[in-house]
Design a protein around this motif. Structure first.
Motif, PDB file in Angstrom:
ATOM      1  N   ARG A  20       0.827  -1.207   0.000  1.00 44.24           N
ATOM      2  CA  ARG A  20       0.000   0.000   0.000  1.00 44.24           C
ATOM      3  C   ARG A  20       0.862   1.259   0.000  1.00 44.24           C
ATOM      4  N   ILE A  21       1.937   1.217   0.787  1.00 45.71           N
ATOM      5  CA  ILE A  21       2.835   2.376   0.851  1.00 45.71           C
ATOM      6  C   ILE A  21       3.537   2.594  -0.487  1.00 45.71           C
ATOM      7  N   LEU A  22       4.036   1.506  -1.087  1.00 45.93           N
ATOM      8  CA  LEU A  22       4.747   1.628  -2.362  1.00 45.93           C
ATOM      9  C   LEU A  22       3.822   2.114  -3.469  1.00 45.93           C
ATOM     10  N   ALA A  23       2.581   1.628  -3.448  1.00 42.89           N
ATOM     11  CA  ALA A  23       1.610   2.075  -4.454  1.00 42.89           C
ATOM     12  C   ALA A  23       1.288   3.559  -4.275  1.00 42.89           C
ATOM     13  N   THR A  24       1.146   3.987  -3.030  1.00 43.19           N
ATOM     14  CA  THR A  24       0.875   5.403  -2.753  1.00 43.19           C
ATOM     15  C   THR A  24       2.060   6.267  -3.178  1.00 43.19           C
ATOM     16  N   ALA A  25       3.265   5.795  -2.874  1.00 40.81           N
ATOM     17  CA  ALA A  25       4.474   6.532  -3.243  1.00 40.81           C
ATOM     18  C   ALA A  25       4.582   6.675  -4.758  1.00 40.81           C
ATOM     19  N   GLU A  26       4.255   5.595  -5.476  1.00 45.72           N
ATOM     20  CA  GLU A  26       4.310   5.632  -6.940  1.00 45.72           C
ATOM     21  C   GLU A  26       3.300   6.634  -7.493  1.00 45.72           C
ATOM     22  N   ARG A  27       2.109   6.634  -6.918  1.00 47.05           N
ATOM     23  CA  ARG A  27       1.053   7.538  -7.390  1.00 47.05           C
ATOM     24  C   ARG A  27       1.427   8.998  -7.140  1.00 47.05           C
ATOM     25  N   LEU A  28       2.062   9.268  -6.003  1.00 46.43           N
ATOM     26  CA  LEU A  28       2.422  10.637  -5.653  1.00 46.43           C
ATOM     27  C   LEU A  28       3.755  11.083  -6.274  1.00 46.43           C
ATOM     28  N   GLY A  29       4.507  10.114  -6.790  1.00 47.05           N
ATOM     29  CA  GLY A  29       5.812  10.452  -7.347  1.00 47.05           C
ATOM     30  C   GLY A  29       6.888  10.629  -6.302  1.00 47.05           C
ATOM     31  N   TYR A  30       6.764   9.907  -5.182  1.00 47.33           N
ATOM     32  CA  TYR A  30       7.735  10.038  -4.096  1.00 47.33           C
ATOM     33  C   TYR A  30       8.956   9.151  -4.346  1.00 47.33           C
ATOM     34  N   ARG A  31      10.125   9.702  -4.074  1.00 48.62           N
ATOM     35  CA  ARG A  31      11.367   8.940  -4.090  1.00 48.62           C
ATOM     36  C   ARG A  31      12.118   9.244  -2.799  1.00 48.62           C
ATOM     37  N   PRO A  32      12.590   8.212  -2.080  1.00 54.68           N
ATOM     38  CA  PRO A  32      13.313   8.470  -0.827  1.00 54.68           C
ATOM     39  C   PRO A  32      14.607   9.233  -1.084  1.00 54.68           C
ATOM     40  N   ASN A  33      14.955  10.123  -0.186  1.00 61.99           N
ATOM     41  CA  ASN A  33      16.170  10.917  -0.267  1.00 61.99           C
ATOM     42  C   ASN A  33      17.319  10.110   0.347  1.00 61.99           C
ATOM     43  N   LEU A  34      18.108   9.490  -0.547  1.00 63.27           N
ATOM     44  CA  LEU A  34      19.175   8.613  -0.057  1.00 63.27           C
ATOM     45  C   LEU A  34      20.260   9.383   0.688  1.00 63.27           C
ATOM     46  N   LEU A  35      20.540  10.611   0.256  1.00 65.43           N
ATOM     47  CA  LEU A  35      21.565  11.399   0.949  1.00 65.43           C
ATOM     48  C   LEU A  35      21.112  11.775   2.356  1.00 65.43           C
ATOM     49  N   ALA A  36      19.823  12.094   2.498  1.00 59.41           N
ATOM     50  CA  ALA A  36      19.301  12.411   3.831  1.00 59.41           C
ATOM     51  C   ALA A  36      19.392  11.185   4.731  1.00 59.41           C
ATOM     52  N   ARG A  37      19.106  10.019   4.168  1.00 57.83           N
ATOM     53  CA  ARG A  37      19.208   8.786   4.960  1.00 57.83           C
ATOM     54  C   ARG A  37      20.635   8.551   5.437  1.00 57.83           C
TER      55      ARG A  37
END
Length: 339
Positions: free
Chosen positions: A40-57
């Motif tokens: 559900r989270i991955l589908a929501t992220a795909e719909r919203l166009g979210y990409r995790p910020n690897l540098l922030a991590r």
């Protein structure tokens, strides 16, 4: 002016009806999270166009999963091959490659200031020297250094090399078995550990066999310099009947000069042997006899060292791997001894 609007983990969490920590776990391999929640989270992220910020991590967990690679000479096909293999192996390990071109001539180091702007998990130097300044700055920044195809006296750096001494001695034995007596050595970059090891072993073996001392020219590991050096060798009064080139780039240059400028039958009138066994060496146009460096095994060892140093930054190693001579048409066939 259109300002970019970035979707955040908070936006995904709100839309998916979960906590922000759940979003973080959904994008973390191996993290504990229910399968349906992750989907559900991955589908929501795909719909919203979210990409995790690897540098922030990386600021949070102390690891960027980025490996810096300093490269001195992209005109050398051995390093192009190595970069491809290293990129593939790092990708399979969940790591990413960030390339830094070295400044100035081949063998010089990449910009210290540029390297240390990034939070690197490790720095790999492809046939690039490690100065005391770069070594000290990497120590301060806690960035482990691995030299590839080079060695160093610095105790706080690892290295992965081929067995240059065995390779050079094997080539010397091959040329002497082909009954060559006027042998030349086309050297690489002066002072580089690779050239020093190959040259010293080659000359030592010739001396042990009471063979004449090889003629020496310098090709700097580069096509243009090797072309000029080969012309000097072949216009000499007592020109050589064999040339050992310290890498394949120089050997290919030597073949071109010998064949197309001097009309020599390479492999019969003049033997030419290279080092590295790059893919071009097997091309029928060159059919280059070369000492093969185990590029994939060297890359595998480099990736192993990266993992080891991420876990224990002081666990430096010196790795040496054996290669083998690949005989093709550019060197005179060795006659079997009479029974």
């Amino acid at each position: 002016m259109n300002d970019r609007i970035f979707v955040t983990a908070h936006d995904v969490a709100r839309e998916a009806g979960v906590s922000q920590s759940a979003v973080s776990r959904a994008f973390t391999p191996g993290a504990r999270i229910a399968a349906d929640t992750r989907e559900r989270i991955l589908a929501t992220a795909e719909r919203l166009g979210y990409r995790p910020n690897l540098l922030a991590r990386s600021l949070i967990n102390g690891r960027s999963n980025i490996v810096g690679v300093g490269v001195g000479d992209l005109g050398n096909p051995f390093f192009v091959q190595t970069l491809q293999l290293l990129s593939n192996s790092l990708n399979e390990a969940g790591l990413r490659l960030l390339m830094f071109p070295a400044e100035g001539d081949a063998g010089s180091e990449p910009s210290i200031r540029e390297i240390l702007h990034y939070r690197l998990d490790a720095l790999v130097l492809l046939s690039v020297g490690l100065s005391s300044t770069l070594a000290e700055e990497c120590r301060k920044a806690q960035v482990p250094v691995i030299l590839y195809n080079r060695t160093t006296r610095d105790q706080d750096a690892s290295s992965v090399i081929g067995d240059n001494a065995t390779g050079a001695r094997t080539i010397a034995a091959h040329l002497l078995a082909g009954e060559h007596r006027r042998i030349a050595y086309l050297a690489g970059t002066e002072g580089s550990s690779t050239n020093v090891q190959r040259e010293s072993a080659f000359y030592a073996y010739m001396a042990e066999q009471d063979a004449p001392e090889p003629i020496r020219e310098n090709g700097q590991f580069r096509m243009e310099a090797a072309t000029a050096a080969t012309r000097r060798l072949l216009t000499a009064r007592d020109r050589p009947d064999a040339i050992f080139c310290a890498n394949d780039t120089m050997a290919i240059a030597a073949i071109n000069v010998a064949r197309h400028e001097f009309g020599l039958d390479v492999g019969r009138e003049l033997s030419i042997v290279g080092y590295d066994d790059v893919p071009m060496a097997a091309w029928p146009a060159f059919s280059l006899t070369s000492y093969s460096q185990p590029a994939q095994a060297m890359v595998d060892e480099t990736v192993r060292l990266i993992h080891a140093l991420r876990a224990a930054p002081a666990s430096h190693e010196r790795v040496m791997l054996e290669g083998s001579l690949v005989v093709r048409g550019s060197s005179r066939a060795v006659r079997p001894h009479a029974a």
